[in-house]
Each structure stands twice: as C-alpha cells, then as structure tokens.
Scaffold this motif. Structure first.
Motif, PDB file in Angstrom:
ATOM      1  N   LEU A 215      17.540  51.930  91.529  1.00 24.14           N
ATOM      2  CA  LEU A 215      18.243  50.665  91.669  1.00 24.14           C
ATOM      3  C   LEU A 215      17.771  49.655  90.624  1.00 24.14           C
ATOM      4  O   LEU A 215      18.580  48.891  90.088  1.00 24.14           O
ATOM      5  CB  LEU A 215      18.048  50.109  93.079  1.00 24.14           C
ATOM      6  N   SER A 216      16.489  49.677  90.306  1.00 32.14           N
ATOM      7  CA  SER A 216      15.980  48.746  89.283  1.00 32.14           C
ATOM      8  C   SER A 216      16.572  49.065  87.907  1.00 32.14           C
ATOM      9  O   SER A 216      16.785  48.155  87.104  1.00 32.14           O
ATOM     10  CB  SER A 216      14.447  48.750  89.244  1.00 32.14           C
ATOM     11  N   ARG A 217      16.849  50.324  87.641  1.00 28.07           N
ATOM     12  CA  ARG A 217      17.506  50.692  86.387  1.00 28.07           C
ATOM     13  C   ARG A 217      18.908  50.104  86.328  1.00 28.07           C
ATOM     14  O   ARG A 217      19.349  49.600  85.288  1.00 28.07           O
ATOM     15  CB  ARG A 217      17.559  52.211  86.248  1.00 28.07           C
ATOM     16  N   LYS A 218      19.620  50.147  87.453  1.00 24.31           N
ATOM     17  CA  LYS A 218      20.956  49.553  87.519  1.00 24.31           C
ATOM     18  C   LYS A 218      20.874  48.042  87.343  1.00 24.31           C
ATOM     19  O   LYS A 218      21.729  47.441  86.684  1.00 24.31           O
ATOM     20  CB  LYS A 218      21.633  49.894  88.847  1.00 24.31           C
ATOM     21  N   LEU A 219      19.844  47.434  87.917  1.00 25.51           N
ATOM     22  CA  LEU A 219      19.635  46.000  87.758  1.00 25.51           C
ATOM     23  C   LEU A 219      19.409  45.644  86.291  1.00 25.51           C
ATOM     24  O   LEU A 219      19.920  44.633  85.806  1.00 25.51           O
ATOM     25  CB  LEU A 219      18.451  45.542  88.621  1.00 25.51           C
ATOM     26  N   ASN A 220      18.676  46.492  85.572  1.00 26.68           N
ATOM     27  CA  ASN A 220      18.482  46.294  84.129  1.00 26.68           C
ATOM     28  C   ASN A 220      19.821  46.220  83.410  1.00 26.68           C
ATOM     29  O   ASN A 220      20.089  45.287  82.660  1.00 26.68           O
ATOM     30  CB  ASN A 220      17.689  47.453  83.508  1.00 26.68           C
ATOM     31  N   VAL A 221      20.635  47.221  83.645  1.00 26.49           N
ATOM     32  CA  VAL A 221      21.926  47.312  82.950  1.00 26.49           C
ATOM     33  C   VAL A 221      22.821  46.132  83.308  1.00 26.49           C
ATOM     34  O   VAL A 221      23.420  45.508  82.426  1.00 26.49           O
ATOM     35  CB  VAL A 221      22.616  48.662  83.258  1.00 26.49           C
ATOM     36  N   MET A 222      22.894  45.798  84.594  1.00 27.99           N
ATOM     37  CA  MET A 222      23.723  44.664  85.015  1.00 27.99           C
ATOM     38  C   MET A 222      23.250  43.363  84.370  1.00 27.99           C
ATOM     39  O   MET A 222      24.066  42.556  83.930  1.00 27.99           O
ATOM     40  CB  MET A 222      23.684  44.517  86.538  1.00 27.99           C
ATOM     41  N   THR A 223      21.944  43.173  84.331  1.00 28.40           N
ATOM     42  CA  THR A 223      21.406  41.933  83.761  1.00 28.40           C
ATOM     43  C   THR A 223      21.718  41.844  82.275  1.00 28.40           C
ATOM     44  O   THR A 223      22.130  40.792  81.778  1.00 28.40           O
ATOM     45  CB  THR A 223      19.889  41.838  84.018  1.00 28.40           C
ATOM     46  N   TYR A 224      21.531  42.943  81.565  1.00 22.08           N
ATOM     47  CA  TYR A 224      21.842  42.947  80.130  1.00 22.08           C
ATOM     48  C   TYR A 224      23.333  42.712  79.895  1.00 22.08           C
ATOM     49  O   TYR A 224      23.707  41.895  79.055  1.00 22.08           O
ATOM     50  CB  TYR A 224      21.424  44.271  79.496  1.00 22.08           C
ATOM     51  N   ASP A 225      24.181  43.430  80.639  1.00 23.86           N
ATOM     52  CA  ASP A 225      25.625  43.377  80.394  1.00 23.86           C
ATOM     53  C   ASP A 225      26.302  42.117  80.923  1.00 23.86           C
ATOM     54  O   ASP A 225      27.203  41.584  80.283  1.00 23.86           O
ATOM     55  CB  ASP A 225      26.317  44.595  81.022  1.00 23.86           C
ATOM     56  N   GLN A 226      25.875  41.665  82.095  1.00 20.53           N
ATOM     57  CA  GLN A 226      26.597  40.582  82.756  1.00 20.53           C
ATOM     58  C   GLN A 226      25.932  39.217  82.623  1.00 20.53           C
ATOM     59  O   GLN A 226      26.534  38.212  82.993  1.00 20.53           O
ATOM     60  CB  GLN A 226      26.790  40.919  84.235  1.00 20.53           C
ATOM     61  N   VAL A 227      24.713  39.187  82.103  1.00 21.18           N
ATOM     62  CA  VAL A 227      24.034  37.907  81.960  1.00 21.18           C
ATOM     63  C   VAL A 227      23.596  37.685  80.520  1.00 21.18           C
ATOM     64  O   VAL A 227      24.072  36.775  79.841  1.00 21.18           O
ATOM     65  CB  VAL A 227      22.819  37.787  82.913  1.00 21.18           C
ATOM     66  N   ILE A 228      22.692  38.501  80.053  1.00 23.21           N
ATOM     67  CA  ILE A 228      22.101  38.287  78.733  1.00 23.21           C
ATOM     68  C   ILE A 228      23.165  38.283  77.637  1.00 23.21           C
ATOM     69  O   ILE A 228      23.138  37.437  76.737  1.00 23.21           O
ATOM     70  CB  ILE A 228      20.986  39.318  78.452  1.00 23.21           C
ATOM     71  N   ALA A 229      24.127  39.179  77.740  1.00 23.75           N
ATOM     72  CA  ALA A 229      25.189  39.250  76.731  1.00 23.75           C
ATOM     73  C   ALA A 229      26.053  37.995  76.700  1.00 23.75           C
ATOM     74  O   ALA A 229      26.697  37.711  75.684  1.00 23.75           O
ATOM     75  CB  ALA A 229      26.065  40.480  76.990  1.00 23.75           C
TER      76      ALA A 229
ATOM     77  N   TYR B  92      25.403  27.983  81.818  1.00 20.50           N
ATOM     78  CA  TYR B  92      25.720  29.195  81.067  1.00 20.50           C
ATOM     79  C   TYR B  92      26.529  30.183  81.901  1.00 20.50           C
ATOM     80  O   TYR B  92      27.326  30.946  81.357  1.00 20.50           O
ATOM     81  CB  TYR B  92      24.448  29.883  80.586  1.00 20.50           C
ATOM     82  N   LEU B  93      26.293  30.187  83.202  1.00 19.34           N
ATOM     83  CA  LEU B  93      26.981  31.097  84.123  1.00 19.34           C
ATOM     84  C   LEU B  93      27.315  30.344  85.400  1.00 19.34           C
ATOM     85  O   LEU B  93      26.718  29.303  85.686  1.00 19.34           O
ATOM     86  CB  LEU B  93      26.102  32.308  84.455  1.00 19.34           C
ATOM     87  N   THR B  94      28.216  30.920  86.190  1.00 18.51           N
ATOM     88  CA  THR B  94      28.564  30.336  87.485  1.00 18.51           C
ATOM     89  C   THR B  94      27.812  31.072  88.592  1.00 18.51           C
ATOM     90  O   THR B  94      27.307  32.187  88.386  1.00 18.51           O
ATOM     91  CB  THR B  94      30.073  30.453  87.751  1.00 18.51           C
ATOM     92  N   GLU B  95      27.791  30.450  89.755  1.00 21.36           N
ATOM     93  CA  GLU B  95      27.195  31.092  90.938  1.00 21.36           C
ATOM     94  C   GLU B  95      27.866  32.451  91.198  1.00 21.36           C
ATOM     95  O   GLU B  95      27.193  33.418  91.534  1.00 21.36           O
ATOM     96  CB  GLU B  95      27.361  30.202  92.175  1.00 21.36           C
TER      97      GLU B  95
END
Length: 119
Positions: free
Chosen positions: A12-26, A89-92
C-alpha cells in the motif's frame, strides 16, 4: 511471511508513492520543485524505505524503531498535503484520496508495530 515485500502495508505504501508523485507533486508549480515537492518526495518514499530497512535489521527493537520512523513520515506527508491546500496548489477534493491512503498506511503501521511489540 517470507519478505517485507509481502506485507500489505509495504504494498500500500508503494501505491501511496505513485499517487503522491502523480496526483500531487506533478501538479505543484515549478517554484516548489526544490522546496515542498522535494520534501514530499522524501517523506513519501521514506515510508516504504523505512519499512524495508526495518525488516533488514537484526533485532525486533530495530525493526520497530524503523516502523515508527515510517509512521512519522505518514504524518509528515499529511501535513505537507494540508500545506498544498493552504497555499492554493490543490483542493481538499484533490488530496482526499491520498490522505485516506496515508491514514490507512499509518493505521497498518501501528498494527504492525503492536504485533512486533507483542501486544
């Protein structure tokens, strides 16, 4: 369990990595690439890395120590996500799925800590 890679919390932490990179950091502005984005990359990867490192250590005490570090990184990521909203930068709505996954990882880590401590 044959490996830390078999742990549900690691997966699950690996999925969290990908989501954070794709949906936030990017989505962060270029001006944040060496500030907030860098901090977020370190926090989110720290979760996965510390789970692995803990399982590579010799003693249960060391393992638990690294699991606590991983758990602390989940809270660091949470605060960073809140900061992204505070700065506009992002919404809730955009951070909600990541926050929920982060909370699940933190809960699972606490459960793993309890099991290793013999609760």
């Amino acid at each position: 369990m044959s490996s830390y890679r078999d742990l549900q919390v690691f997966q699950l932490s690996r999925k969290l990595n990908v989501m954070t990179y794709d949906q936030v950091i990017a989505k962060l502005p270029k001006s944040e690439m060496f500030a907030l984005a860098s901090q977020m990359r370190r926090a989110v990867t720290s979760i996965t890395f510390n789970i692995a490192e803990g399982y590579g250590r010799k003693s249960i005490k060391d393992r638990i120590h690294y699991l606590y570090i991983a758990r602390g990184s989940t809270y660091e990521l949470e605060a960073q996500l809140i900061t992204c909203v505070d700065l506009g930068y992002l919404t809730e709505e955009e951070i909600t799925p990541i926050m929920e996954m982060e909370k699940n990882v933190a809960r699972m880590l606490m459960g793993l800590i309890r099991v290793n401590e013999g609760w």
